[in-house]
Design a protein around this motif. Sequence first.
Motif, mmCIF file in Angstrom:
data_model
loop_
_atom_site.group_PDB
_atom_site.id
_atom_site.type_symbol
_atom_site.label_atom_id
_atom_site.label_comp_id
_atom_site.label_asym_id
_atom_site.label_seq_id
_atom_site.Cartn_x
_atom_site.Cartn_y
_atom_site.Cartn_z
ATOM 1 N N THR A 388 -8.695 -2.464 4.653
ATOM 2 C CA THR A 388 -8.149 -1.120 4.445
ATOM 3 C C THR A 388 -7.159 -1.108 3.289
ATOM 4 O O THR A 388 -6.209 -1.899 3.258
ATOM 5 C CB THR A 388 -7.449 -0.616 5.720
ATOM 6 N N LEU A 389 -7.393 -0.210 2.352
ATOM 7 C CA LEU A 389 -6.465 0.048 1.250
ATOM 8 C C LEU A 389 -5.784 1.377 1.515
ATOM 9 O O LEU A 389 -6.455 2.397 1.686
ATOM 10 C CB LEU A 389 -7.217 0.098 -0.086
ATOM 11 N N VAL A 390 -4.451 1.394 1.567
ATOM 12 C CA VAL A 390 -3.728 2.641 1.811
ATOM 13 C C VAL A 390 -3.044 3.100 0.534
ATOM 14 O O VAL A 390 -2.649 2.291 -0.310
ATOM 15 C CB VAL A 390 -2.696 2.500 2.951
ATOM 16 N N THR A 425 5.054 11.031 2.708
ATOM 17 C CA THR A 425 6.045 11.031 3.781
ATOM 18 C C THR A 425 5.631 10.133 4.938
ATOM 19 O O THR A 425 6.479 9.664 5.700
ATOM 20 C CB THR A 425 6.273 12.462 4.303
ATOM 21 N N LYS A 426 4.319 9.875 5.070
ATOM 22 C CA LYS A 426 3.848 8.965 6.105
ATOM 23 C C LYS A 426 3.579 7.566 5.545
ATOM 24 O O LYS A 426 3.975 6.570 6.132
ATOM 25 C CB LYS A 426 2.585 9.512 6.762
ATOM 26 N N VAL A 427 2.902 7.496 4.394
ATOM 27 C CA VAL A 427 2.518 6.194 3.844
ATOM 28 C C VAL A 427 3.754 5.387 3.451
ATOM 29 O O VAL A 427 3.947 4.249 3.898
ATOM 30 C CB VAL A 427 1.587 6.372 2.632
ATOM 31 N N ASP A 428 4.602 5.969 2.606
ATOM 32 C CA ASP A 428 5.768 5.240 2.107
ATOM 33 C C ASP A 428 6.833 5.039 3.169
ATOM 34 O O ASP A 428 7.573 4.049 3.142
ATOM 35 C CB ASP A 428 6.390 5.977 0.920
ATOM 36 N N ARG A 436 1.293 -1.573 8.168
ATOM 37 C CA ARG A 436 0.038 -1.031 8.706
ATOM 38 C C ARG A 436 -0.992 -0.848 7.588
ATOM 39 O O ARG A 436 -1.408 0.253 7.258
ATOM 40 C CB ARG A 436 0.326 0.283 9.430
ATOM 41 N N PHE A 437 -1.397 -1.967 6.970
ATOM 42 C CA PHE A 437 -2.361 -1.939 5.881
ATOM 43 C C PHE A 437 -2.816 -3.367 5.596
ATOM 44 O O PHE A 437 -2.194 -4.335 6.026
ATOM 45 C CB PHE A 437 -1.723 -1.350 4.609
ATOM 46 N N ASP A 438 -3.910 -3.482 4.865
ATOM 47 C CA ASP A 438 -4.331 -4.766 4.310
ATOM 48 C C ASP A 438 -3.965 -4.845 2.831
ATOM 49 O O ASP A 438 -3.368 -5.816 2.379
ATOM 50 C CB ASP A 438 -5.845 -4.947 4.472
ATOM 51 N N LEU A 439 -4.339 -3.808 2.106
ATOM 52 C CA LEU A 439 -3.975 -3.648 0.701
ATOM 53 C C LEU A 439 -3.290 -2.298 0.553
ATOM 54 O O LEU A 439 -3.564 -1.367 1.321
ATOM 55 C CB LEU A 439 -5.208 -3.693 -0.194
ATOM 56 N N ALA A 440 -2.412 -2.176 -0.432
ATOM 57 C CA ALA A 440 -1.710 -0.899 -0.620
ATOM 58 C C ALA A 440 -1.373 -0.717 -2.082
ATOM 59 O O ALA A 440 -1.106 -1.678 -2.816
ATOM 60 C CB ALA A 440 -0.443 -0.839 0.230
ATOM 61 N N LEU A 441 -1.384 0.552 -2.494
ATOM 62 C CA LEU A 441 -0.847 0.919 -3.796
ATOM 63 C C LEU A 441 0.620 1.262 -3.606
ATOM 64 O O LEU A 441 0.955 2.180 -2.834
ATOM 65 C CB LEU A 441 -1.615 2.110 -4.380
ATOM 66 N N LEU A 442 1.468 0.541 -4.293
ATOM 67 C CA LEU A 442 2.912 0.693 -4.138
ATOM 68 C C LEU A 442 3.506 1.206 -5.435
ATOM 69 O O LEU A 442 3.292 0.628 -6.500
ATOM 70 C CB LEU A 442 3.550 -0.655 -3.780
#
Length: 537
Positions: A388-390, A425-428, A436-442
């Motif tokens: 999962t990428l968030v 507001t939820k992701v960050d 709660r992720f495997d990969l993420a764009l930060l």
Amino acid sequence: MTDRPRRLRAAVVAVVGVLVALGAGIGACAHHGPGGRNGVGKGAATSSTAAGAGGAGGGGGGAGGPAGTVRLGVPEEPASLDPFDPRSRTLAGEAVLGEVLPQLFQVDPAGREVGWLVDDASVQVAPDGKSATFALRSGARWSDGAPITADDLRFTLDTVRGGAWPGPRAGYDRLTAVDGVGASATLRFDGPFPGWRRLFSGADVVLPAHRLAGKDLRVEWKQGPDVVGGPFRLGPVTPGLSVVLQRNDAWWGGRAKAAAIEVLVVPDVRTMEQLLGRGDLDVAWPPATSNRIGRFRALPGVGVSVAEPGGTFEALVANTATLPADRRRAYLGLANRDRFVDVVLAGEADRAVSLAGPVPAAAAGAATWATAGLEPAGGALKGIVLTTLVADEEDELSPLLGRVLQQGAAAAAAATVELKSDESTKVDATWLPEGRFDLALLRTVAWPEPCWSCWFAEAAAGRGNVTRAKGLTLLAAAADADPAAVPALETRVRSDGLMLPLWRSRAVLAGRGVAGLVPNSWSPGPFWSAESWAPAR
């Protein structure tokens, strides 16, 4: 993939309705403040162009808005404006709180650390680097008239070390004492500390001791600060729609040039462009996307200012708690960063080839970080059912990068990548700090001397250490103490497959009928010179 903006896209429709029917207004604050915030000093890295002159906006006077109001479009809203709520530790929350609560230093558009609450001329660093003495600016006071003193710094330090503080504590553990009386203060460290200016600055603030001492900080400011020390005070907040910043007439830095700023949530860059083009917004702060600068420059009557890349950057990060090292490295290798920057973001961003800061133009070709776009080594992705990428819905580039990873993983090993997006507001504020992720764009904004322990120390997991990395605490502490130790830390971050820095985008401000717009790629939001924004009427 999930559908992109739901509630916030509804908010865009509401924005349009409010602007057209009511002429929306709540205004901006501006001042002739300290530390060079009112303009760009010599060497500041910005450029400005205007397409035509005049226009229908009139700096808040257009569409029937109150005189002195500036209507500002931004792509995302704060999850919280309570500085003791972990959800306030997002770029949107930090941007607003940094304007209503004072900071010791800020970073100007040229990447220089300048005194804000601190009088720059008073700063004296001990020869051994173990202390720094300075004076707070003359007349500095809170909105209720109480002076801002060394007592506020001591209280803030105690708060950061306490259980109610939601942010990283790294750096503050280097402080052995805050000495001083009144406007004179001395910070004492446990050893040389080259990055000390980021304390009580950057993502952090100074808190009013007289207002908060002895209070339950977890509940005291649920509605946001009611005693402020910046040029703004909080006005009405409409979740999903707007935040109002009203002029703080008691501010010690001088009177703002505008009455208020209405910060309107417009997550879609095309909608933001249309609203500005027809005069329903006075200022736009568009997110990084393809040909953003060119499209806004093409709007009649709109002036566009562009900053050089700075501390703002985007990275692809991997969760060490859910992905082993070989899979992390394989996935990061699929992200074709160079192609994105050269084609999709041409002129909009530069390669982020280091976490330490922008690379000078003369060294732009130096390979300081492994080039992305590599095939996974050794079939590391084989046998993976789902990864999962968030990403934030407000991130215009996340669907495209998600497809690149999906296609690369499928071609290399028939692996599946799911793009899961939601409001920032939820992701960050929830998914990233909770892992709660495997990969993420930060997306983040670093100080000129980054807080390496905030990013990679084990104690910072959930408080800045998004990858939840282990075993890097000592390396991070060494990098904080001595810049010469940074390459060793970055080498370890690369080899462990923790993150791939992607690009450093240029901050952009576009407006009509508002003078004094100065974008700053070292700032978490658009407000670098908002104290000096001057509406036409």
